[in-house]
Design a protein around this motif. Structure first.
Motif, short mmCIF file in Angstrom:
data_model
loop_
_atom_site.label_atom_id
_atom_site.label_comp_id
_atom_site.label_asym_id
_atom_site.label_seq_id
_atom_site.Cartn_x
_atom_site.Cartn_y
_atom_site.Cartn_z
N GLU A 280 44.04 18.21 45.00
CA GLU A 280 44.56 17.87 46.33
C GLU A 280 45.63 18.87 46.80
OE1 GLU A 280 45.27 13.62 46.94
OE2 GLU A 280 46.82 14.19 48.38
N THR A 281 46.36 19.45 45.85
CA THR A 281 47.40 20.42 46.22
C THR A 281 46.79 21.60 46.98
OG1 THR A 281 47.13 21.26 43.98
CG2 THR A 281 49.12 20.01 44.41
N SER A 284 45.29 20.49 50.38
CA SER A 284 46.32 20.22 51.38
C SER A 284 46.84 21.53 51.98
CB SER A 284 47.46 19.43 50.70
OG SER A 284 48.67 19.62 51.35
N ALA A 285 47.14 22.50 51.12
CA ALA A 285 47.68 23.77 51.64
C ALA A 285 46.66 24.49 52.52
CB ALA A 285 48.10 24.66 50.48
N PRO A 323 52.77 21.29 49.37
CA PRO A 323 52.08 20.06 48.94
C PRO A 323 52.94 19.22 48.00
CG PRO A 323 50.62 21.96 48.78
CD PRO A 323 51.98 22.50 49.10
N TRP A 325 56.07 18.06 47.73
CA TRP A 325 57.21 18.06 48.66
C TRP A 325 58.47 17.50 48.02
CZ3 TRP A 325 58.73 13.07 50.30
CH2 TRP A 325 57.83 12.06 49.96
N THR A 430 50.47 14.47 48.11
CA THR A 430 50.76 15.76 48.74
C THR A 430 50.99 15.46 50.21
OG1 THR A 430 48.45 16.14 49.32
CG2 THR A 430 49.17 17.00 47.18
N ARG A 432 49.43 15.34 53.81
CA ARG A 432 48.11 15.37 54.45
C ARG A 432 48.24 14.90 55.90
NH1 ARG A 432 44.19 13.66 50.68
NH2 ARG A 432 42.63 13.88 52.32
#
Ligand code: HEM
Length: 445
Positions: A280-281, A284-285, A323, A325, A430, A432
């Motif tokens: 997901e990292t 997301s980026a 991501p 944070w 992350t 989104r």
């Protein structure tokens, strides 16, 4: 717990001393729902009001937010020996990842990092490049079918999630995420969302209480364990030849030729860790990269004219939308950061979201300017992958993968915004877009 009119408090219950400025207890309690719903806005607000080292009115554990670039460096690098990972964030995550590399505390972590590091060496990282090429070919085919009659609308967030998932699957298991591997990843993601749900609930109910959410999470964890066992058993039967080249991460995790081979439980924990940390990292980026390019058309055109700009586009997207944070640490003995004593057992939060907006390092911090990274990243104030010994082990892999994706898709496709205006950010595992991100795609002529 509220501040007395006669002056700021010196202790927050349980003898927790107050050593830094911060919001008062009653305002935090009053706004707890808002803080959970919009944590980024709250972090920005307390930072603006109270500065670079803040203490929240929480007695146990004493909780601090450190946002200066040098303070963040102290936490992650200079004082690393005095910082552990037994924090709420990592303890909840370990419900899914066990004692994997990301959540392991120092003792368990050191030998594991040494063992896993080779898996992220150059050869392995370049193996990923082939998987990215294949996954991009699949995406091109899919988008070509969607756009036969003209431009099409896609949820770019969903598209980037599936792309990253396909690449994660290949990298970990050398296979498409079908059958057991698909089941394993689904179960991991379900379990992870259970953890987030739990972390965000207002009443911390212990895991042994059989609430529907807990039962769902436990079922997901069971499925995860069953799927790992199935995959590992299959691979063990595969009789890996001692001299055979390493094909994927699973080969590295099951390598019998190391001093202390991993147990089945440890293999399971690392697999879950890589899925959680590496999928997901990256997605997301990538999503935010397309969002930012859509909002800055001159940057999109510059990238189309010169795809070698993809790396700096990605680095700048990671600055504005990191991501990961928040990064947390447990203080193992009293330390001093920016002149404030932070006591043993306190929790320290470093938010890359804030550090990446710090005016000491970044001019005009809210604008998207990939050329900031023309000469690489600054030493201070840029921590999308953390820093120090616990720096992300997948950093090179993630940057290589993402750069290849941004370069390729920007050459083959126009990816344009559909809605103008603010996108609501959901800050969970992350960052989104809260309701996806619809964009218009059309092939470049
Ligand atoms: C853009 C993508 C990524 C971002 C933003 C990211 C971010 C981070 C951050 C901030 C940390 C440090 C956490 C801390 O200090 O507490 C970290 C650690 C870690 N990441 Fe990543 N990561 C990314 C991609 C990946 C990938 C692709 C993998 C693996 C396949 C991965 C695996 C890990 C692991 C295992 C750790 C723990 C390392 C250790 O403590 O030794 N990450 N990541």
């Amino acid at each position: 717990m509220s501040r007395k009119p006669s002056g700021p408090p010196t202790r927050y219950g349980w003898n927790t001393p107050v050593t830094a400025p911060g919001p008062d207890g009653s305002s935090l309690l009053r706004r707890v729902r808002e803080v959970i719903a919009e944590p980024l806005a709250y972090l920005e607000e307390v930072w603006a009001a109270h500065g670079d080292v803040i203490q929240f009115p929480i007695p146990k554990p004493a909780t601090y937010l450190v946002s200066s670039p040098s303070g963040a460096r102290d936490v992650l690098v200079n004082l690393n020996r005095d910082m552990g990972k037994r924090t709420v964030q990592y303890t909840s995550l370990s419900l899914v990842t066990g004692e994997g590399l990301l959540t392991a505390d120092t003792q368990a972590w050191k030998p594991r990092r040494r063992m896993l590091q080779p898996a992220f060496h150059h050869d392995m990282v370049s193996l990923v490049s082939g998987h990215v090429t294949t996954a991009l070919a699949h995406l091109d085919q899919k988008w070509a079918a969607l756009t036969v009659d003209g431009p099409a609308l896609v949820d770019i967030d969903q598209e980037m999630m599936s792309l990253a998932l396909e690449i994660t699957g290949k990298t970990l298991f050398g296979v498409d995420l079908s059958g057991e591997a698909q089941e394993l990843t689904d179960a991991t993601i379900d379990a992870l969302h259970g953890v987030i749900d739990k972390a965000q609930s207002l009443l911390p109910i212990p895991m042994f209480v059989p609430t529907p959410k807990h039962l769902r999470m436990k079922r997901a964890i069971k499925r995860l364990n069953r799927a790992v066992d199935a995959i590992v058993d299959l691979r063990r039967q595969d009789l890996i030849h001692p001299d055979a080249p390493i094909r994927d991460m699973l080969d590295v995790l099951l390598d019998p030729d190391v001093d202390t081979p991993l147990t089945q439980q440890q293999v399971r924990d690392e697999i879950a860790t890589f899925i959680v940390a590496g999928h997901e990292t990256v997605a997301s980026a990538l999503t935010w990269s397309w969002h930012l390019l859509g909002a800055y058309p001159a940057e999109a055109r510059a990238l189309q004219a010169d795809p070698s700009r993809a790396a700096r586009v990605f680095d700048e997207a990671l600055r504005l939308f990191p991501p990961a944070w928040v990064i947390t640490r447990r203080v193992l003995q009293d330390v001093e950061i920016e002149g404030h004593v932070i006591p043993k057992n306190a929790m320290v939060i470093v938010s890359p979201w804030l550090v990446h907006r710090h005016p000491d390092v970044w001019s005009d911090p809210l604008t998207f300017q990939p050329d900031r990274f023309a000469d690489g990243a600054p030493q201070l104030g840029y921590i999308p992958f953390g820093a120090g010994p616990r720096l992300c082990i997948g950093r090179d892999m993630a940057r290589l993968e993402a750069t290849q994706i941004v370069a390729h898709l920007s050459q083959a496709w126009n990816i344009e915004p559909v809605h103008s205006g603010e996108v609501v950010i959901e800050a969970s595992v992350t960052l989104r877009p809260a309701s996806g991100l619809v964009m218009r795609i059309s092939p470049r002529g």
